[in-house]
Write a protein that holds these residues in place. Structure first.
Motif, PDB file in Angstrom:
ATOM      1  N   THR A  51     -25.144 -17.373  -3.901  1.00 46.70           N
ATOM      2  CA  THR A  51     -25.861 -18.414  -4.415  1.00 46.70           C
ATOM      3  C   THR A  51     -25.533 -19.916  -3.868  1.00 46.70           C
ATOM      4  N   ALA A  52     -26.358 -20.955  -4.064  1.00 41.94           N
ATOM      5  CA  ALA A  52     -26.236 -22.276  -3.487  1.00 41.94           C
ATOM      6  C   ALA A  52     -25.161 -22.890  -3.743  1.00 41.94           C
ATOM      7  N   GLU A  53     -24.439 -22.572  -5.007  1.00 42.99           N
ATOM      8  CA  GLU A  53     -23.350 -23.540  -5.593  1.00 42.99           C
ATOM      9  C   GLU A  53     -22.014 -22.609  -5.383  1.00 42.99           C
ATOM     10  N   GLY A  54     -21.873 -21.449  -4.496  1.00 36.84           N
ATOM     11  CA  GLY A  54     -20.949 -21.034  -4.100  1.00 36.84           C
ATOM     12  C   GLY A  54     -20.659 -19.304  -4.752  1.00 36.84           C
ATOM     13  N   THR A  55     -21.225 -19.167  -5.963  1.00 39.79           N
ATOM     14  CA  THR A  55     -20.976 -18.064  -6.534  1.00 39.79           C
ATOM     15  C   THR A  55     -21.348 -16.823  -5.639  1.00 39.79           C
ATOM     16  N   ILE A  56     -20.409 -15.832  -5.541  1.00 46.58           N
ATOM     17  CA  ILE A  56     -20.306 -14.747  -4.843  1.00 46.58           C
ATOM     18  C   ILE A  56     -20.233 -13.476  -5.576  1.00 46.58           C
ATOM     19  N   VAL A  57     -21.003 -12.576  -5.448  1.00 45.49           N
ATOM     20  CA  VAL A  57     -21.056 -11.179  -5.956  1.00 45.49           C
ATOM     21  C   VAL A  57     -21.134  -9.913  -5.210  1.00 45.49           C
ATOM     22  N   SER A  58     -20.256  -9.242  -5.347  1.00 43.30           N
ATOM     23  CA  SER A  58     -20.008  -7.967  -4.279  1.00 43.30           C
ATOM     24  C   SER A  58     -19.982  -6.720  -5.210  1.00 43.30           C
ATOM     25  N   GLU A  59     -20.722  -5.805  -5.033  1.00 46.85           N
ATOM     26  CA  GLU A  59     -20.346  -4.553  -5.931  1.00 46.85           C
ATOM     27  C   GLU A  59     -20.756  -3.309  -4.986  1.00 46.85           C
ATOM     28  N   ARG A  60     -20.213  -2.384  -5.512  1.00 48.05           N
ATOM     29  CA  ARG A  60     -20.431  -0.925  -4.886  1.00 48.05           C
ATOM     30  C   ARG A  60     -20.367   0.002  -5.801  1.00 48.05           C
ATOM     31  N   GLY A  61     -21.145   1.288  -5.665  1.00 47.07           N
ATOM     32  CA  GLY A  61     -21.347   2.265  -6.415  1.00 47.07           C
ATOM     33  C   GLY A  61     -21.271   3.531  -5.862  1.00 47.07           C
ATOM     34  N   ARG A  62     -20.430   4.463  -6.043  1.00 47.49           N
ATOM     35  CA  ARG A  62     -20.058   5.586  -5.336  1.00 47.49           C
ATOM     36  C   ARG A  62     -19.911   6.864  -6.237  1.00 47.49           C
ATOM     37  N   LEU A  63     -20.556   7.752  -5.754  1.00 50.80           N
ATOM     38  CA  LEU A  63     -20.419   9.127  -6.536  1.00 50.80           C
ATOM     39  C   LEU A  63     -19.059   9.803  -6.399  1.00 50.80           C
ATOM     40  N   VAL A  64     -18.448  10.016  -7.427  1.00 51.03           N
ATOM     41  CA  VAL A  64     -17.206  10.893  -7.251  1.00 51.03           C
ATOM     42  C   VAL A  64     -17.088  12.114  -8.047  1.00 51.03           C
ATOM     43  N   PRO A  65     -16.605  13.134  -7.507  1.00 49.75           N
ATOM     44  CA  PRO A  65     -16.754  14.645  -8.035  1.00 49.75           C
ATOM     45  C   PRO A  65     -15.773  14.549  -9.667  1.00 49.75           C
ATOM     46  N   THR A  66     -16.065  15.311 -10.598  1.00 48.99           N
ATOM     47  CA  THR A  66     -15.548  15.639 -11.509  1.00 48.99           C
ATOM     48  C   THR A  66     -14.591  16.846 -11.518  1.00 48.99           C
ATOM     49  N   SER A  67     -13.746  17.220 -12.319  1.00 46.47           N
ATOM     50  CA  SER A  67     -13.099  18.538 -12.530  1.00 46.47           C
ATOM     51  C   SER A  67     -13.989  19.454 -12.844  1.00 46.47           C
ATOM     52  N   ASN A  68     -15.021  19.302 -13.496  1.00 49.91           N
ATOM     53  CA  ASN A  68     -16.066  20.371 -13.955  1.00 49.91           C
ATOM     54  C   ASN A  68     -17.403  20.568 -12.771  1.00 49.91           C
ATOM     55  N   GLY A  69     -16.957  19.827 -11.782  1.00 46.33           N
ATOM     56  CA  GLY A  69     -18.370  20.102 -10.592  1.00 46.33           C
ATOM     57  C   GLY A  69     -19.278  18.972 -10.588  1.00 46.33           C
ATOM     58  N   ALA A  70     -19.177  18.209 -11.634  1.00 47.29           N
ATOM     59  CA  ALA A  70     -20.332  17.114 -11.905  1.00 47.29           C
ATOM     60  C   ALA A  70     -19.908  16.144 -10.815  1.00 47.29           C
ATOM     61  N   HIS A  71     -20.830  14.856 -11.071  1.00 45.71           N
ATOM     62  CA  HIS A  71     -20.491  13.674 -10.275  1.00 45.71           C
ATOM     63  C   HIS A  71     -20.603  12.645 -11.129  1.00 45.71           C
ATOM     64  N   VAL A  72     -19.922  11.502 -11.027  1.00 44.37           N
ATOM     65  CA  VAL A  72     -19.744  10.404 -11.722  1.00 44.37           C
ATOM     66  C   VAL A  72     -20.033   9.114 -10.676  1.00 44.37           C
ATOM     67  N   LEU A  73     -20.762   8.075 -11.221  1.00 42.83           N
ATOM     68  CA  LEU A  73     -21.066   7.021 -10.322  1.00 42.83           C
ATOM     69  C   LEU A  73     -20.051   6.028 -10.877  1.00 42.83           C
TER      70      LEU A  73
END
Length: 113
Positions: A51-73
């Motif tokens: 943003t103009a006043e210098g705020t910086i936001v960075s984020e990422r979301g990735r799928l990770v497998p769980t022990s039961n075969g599903a995926h969590v973001l």
């Protein structure tokens, strides 16, 4: 989920900042000066904006497998802003299989954990 995390971090950053002057408030009303966002067909994403006043936001979301075969973001990100005192405040956060964590030098530390 990602919007909730970003909103929580922005609210935390805004409440931690001291009250603003009129000039700072006017700058904070400006749109982002840099915005990047990438999504894939599975719902994974990466975003970053400044943003103009210098705020910086960075984020990422990735799928990770769980022990039961599903995926969590799993969401990981960082928000930084320059306070009225001239200091840079950085908040890092993550949410996923191990719950949610938020850390920053300006935040209180929970010693009960």
């Amino acid at each position: 989920m990602k919007l909730f995390i970003v909103a929580v971090c922005l609210i935390a950053a805004a409440s931690a900042a001291p009250s603003t002057s009129t000039a700072t408030a006017a700058r904070r009303a400006l749109p982002a000066v840099q915005h990047e966002e990438v999504h894939d067909e599975f719902g994974q994403y990466a975003l970053r904006y400044v943003t103009a006043e210098g705020t910086i936001v960075s984020e990422r979301g990735r799928l990770v497998p769980t022990s039961n075969g599903a995926h969590v973001l799993v969401v990981e990100g960082e928000t930084s802003f320059i306070g009225d005192d001239g200091k840079t405040y950085v908040t890092k956060y993550s949410a996923g299989l191990d719950g949610m964590r938020v850390e920053g030098a300006h935040l209180p530390v929970d010693t009960a954990a």
